[in-house]
Design an enzyme around this catalytic site. Structure first.
Site, PDB file in Angstrom:
ATOM      1  N   GLY A  56     -36.020  -7.888  52.845  1.00  0.00           N
ATOM      2  CA  GLY A  56     -36.100  -8.797  53.981  1.00  0.00           C
ATOM      3  C   GLY A  56     -36.561  -8.074  55.227  1.00  0.00           C
ATOM      4  O   GLY A  56     -36.440  -6.845  55.341  1.00  0.00           O
ATOM      5  N   GLY A  58     -36.911 -17.928  49.203  1.00  0.00           N
ATOM      6  CA  GLY A  58     -37.701 -16.852  49.781  1.00  0.00           C
ATOM      7  C   GLY A  58     -37.366 -15.478  49.231  1.00  0.00           C
ATOM      8  O   GLY A  58     -37.848 -14.461  49.740  1.00  0.00           O
ATOM      9  N   LYS A 104     -38.450   2.351  42.800  1.00  0.00           N
ATOM     10  CA  LYS A 104     -37.330   2.815  43.618  1.00  0.00           C
ATOM     11  C   LYS A 104     -36.518   3.869  42.873  1.00  0.00           C
ATOM     12  O   LYS A 104     -36.080   4.865  43.477  1.00  0.00           O
ATOM     13  CB  LYS A 104     -36.454   1.618  44.002  1.00  0.00           C
ATOM     14  CG  LYS A 104     -37.170   0.608  44.890  1.00  0.00           C
ATOM     15  CD  LYS A 104     -36.367  -0.666  45.040  1.00  0.00           C
ATOM     16  CE  LYS A 104     -37.102  -1.699  45.882  1.00  0.00           C
ATOM     17  NZ  LYS A 104     -36.397  -2.994  45.928  1.00  0.00           N
ATOM     18  N   VAL A 125     -42.174  -7.326  57.679  1.00  0.00           N
ATOM     19  CA  VAL A 125     -41.458  -6.127  58.128  1.00  0.00           C
ATOM     20  C   VAL A 125     -41.979  -5.667  59.489  1.00  0.00           C
ATOM     21  O   VAL A 125     -41.190  -5.349  60.388  1.00  0.00           O
ATOM     22  CB  VAL A 125     -41.575  -5.003  57.086  1.00  0.00           C
ATOM     23  CG1 VAL A 125     -40.933  -3.715  57.611  1.00  0.00           C
ATOM     24  CG2 VAL A 125     -40.907  -5.415  55.780  1.00  0.00           C
TER      25      VAL A 125
END
Length: 428
Positions: free
Chosen positions: A304, A189, A207, A16
């Site tokens: 991602g 991935g 979350k 990130v």
């Protein structure tokens, strides 16, 4: 604070962090025009100075000493992109207490220590921005705090983990068993070498805790949330779901009813025409129901480097705008305390798959157990018979979780029952 240049201290330069550097560098003109100031990534905290990097930074930018950021009066804004609970929590709190705004993608800190983080922000007279902590590129924190603020939110249901959604999508579309689908997710991935946080449901629970706290104004932590992962899902369940017109997803569900909250994470069957059934692969989606807005849905890439960096840099722009106008932005929204229901008090429908001896009277006796617990059956399917064993699928009408658990326990103890293979909730 009308500064023409904002010095950023970034903690973490992994997937990130590297993506944030690329976004800031590649879209600099547009980003700085929107922020109203030049942005400089002045210091970056890393573990290993010698490690090869995916991005290029000026000499002297990298450091292994957190005080080069946290105790540096020249740093105006702190980005925490390390992940994990500690030392990230300590660094976030220190930065906020010193009066520097913080942008973070850390769902673990915000879900488990949100109260402490907001108290530190209040003490420091600054703000914390955490859009990237939930669902990557999908804007959901901002809409809940601002765009949907006029609403009384009644329900949130979401696919909040791309790894699990990819696995379940592949099991249905490619007829893979769980193990093969997980290996494919790792090769793509989408899954870590140790995928337990994802497939056991813990990532989704963090979350959901953040979303529930904002939506209902009451602090919810992962410890409040019933959490069940996808490890018990079998290919047979996918086949029966297809026959029944359903799609299986790992859902985070939270509702507010009668002053109390419901918060749970588990696999659930949805009707095939439900919007969340159409969310495939590693994508995330969140349905929010408001009393004025009705149901609205947010859909996109939930993880991602670049998708997460999209939200991080948007938060940086907002934080810089707030700095320039002397504002802290929307702070903590938890102003009340609402109890969270025990899972045993939840009411929904159920799919129960049982393997029994193939002989007369068995189905009636199992059905009798459900009846004894006041559970009404909607349908029964008996199709497969292997080695004198029959497989029966029961679909219930709405029932209380405590009743279904008692019935399941009794069924498992029946002498002619080989195994209770699956118990999956059904969300109409």
């Amino acid at each position: 604070m009308l500064k023409d240049r904002i010095n950023i201290g970034m903690m973490g330069l992994g997937t990130v962090g590297s993506a944030v550097v690329r976004v800031v560098t590649g879209n600099r003109e547009s980003i700085e025009r929107k922020a109203g100031a030049r942005l400089a990534i002045s210091k970056v905290l890393v573990r290993d100075l010698a490690k090869p990097r995916r991005v290029s930074l000026p000499p002297g930018t990298l450091t292994q000493d957190p005080d080069d950021i946290l105790a540096n009066p020249g740093i105006d804004l702190v980005l925490e992109l390390m992940g994990g609970l500690n030392p990230a929590r300590e660094y976030i709190v220190r930065a906020l207490e010193s009066g520097r705004p913080v942008v973070t993608a850390n769902k673990e800190v915000m879900a488990t220590s949100g109260h402490d983080v907001f108290e530190a922000a209040r003490a420091g007279g600054t703000g914390v921005h955490f859009e990237a902590s939930v669902a990557g590129a999908i804007p959901i924190i901002g809409p809940l705090k601002q765009s949907l603020a006029a609403n009384r939110i009644t329900e949130i249901r979401g696919i909040l983990n791309g790894t699990c959604n990819y696995i379940l999508s592949r099991m249905r579309e490619k007829s893979d068993e769980m193990g093969a689908a997980l290996r494919a997710a790792q090769e793509m991935g989408y899954a870590e070498a140790d995928p337990s946080d994802d497939i056991m449901g813990h990532d989704t629970a963090r979350k959901l805790a953040i979303l529930a706290s904002i939506a209902f104004g009451s602090r919810v932590t992962p410890s409040h949330i019933y959490t069940e992962g996808i490890t018990g899902v079998a290919q047979e369940d996918m086949l029966y779901g297809d026959e029944l017109g359903w799609t299986l997803r790992l859902l985070g569900i939270t509702r507010c009813e009668g002053g109390s909250l419901e918060a749970r994470v588990h696999p659930a069957f949805l009707p095939r025409n439900h919007p969340l059934s159409a969310v495939h692969g590693a994508y995330n989606a969140i349905c929010v129901v408001g009393d004025a807005s009705g149901e609205v849905m947010f859909h996109g890439q939930g993880a991602g480097g670049l998708p997460t960096a999209s939200s991080v840099v948007a938060d940086v722009i907002e934080a810089v705008q707030n700095l320039r106008r002397g504002s802290t932005g929307v702070g903590c929204t938890c102003h009340r305390s609402r109890p969270v229901k025990n899972m045993e008090d939840v009411i929904t429908r159920y799919y129960v798959r049982v393997e029994v001896e193939d002989r007369p009277g068995v189905l009636a006796q199992v059905a009798g157990v459900f009846g004894g617990e006041s559970i009404s059956l909607q349908s029964v399917i008996q199709k497969r018979t292997i080695d004198h064993l029959a497989e029966i699928v029961f679909v219930t009408h709405r029932a209380r979780e405590a009743n279904i658990r008692r019935a399941s326990s009794q069924i498992e103890r029946l002498p002619f029952v080989s195994a209770l293979r699956s118990l999956i909730r059904v969300e109409a």
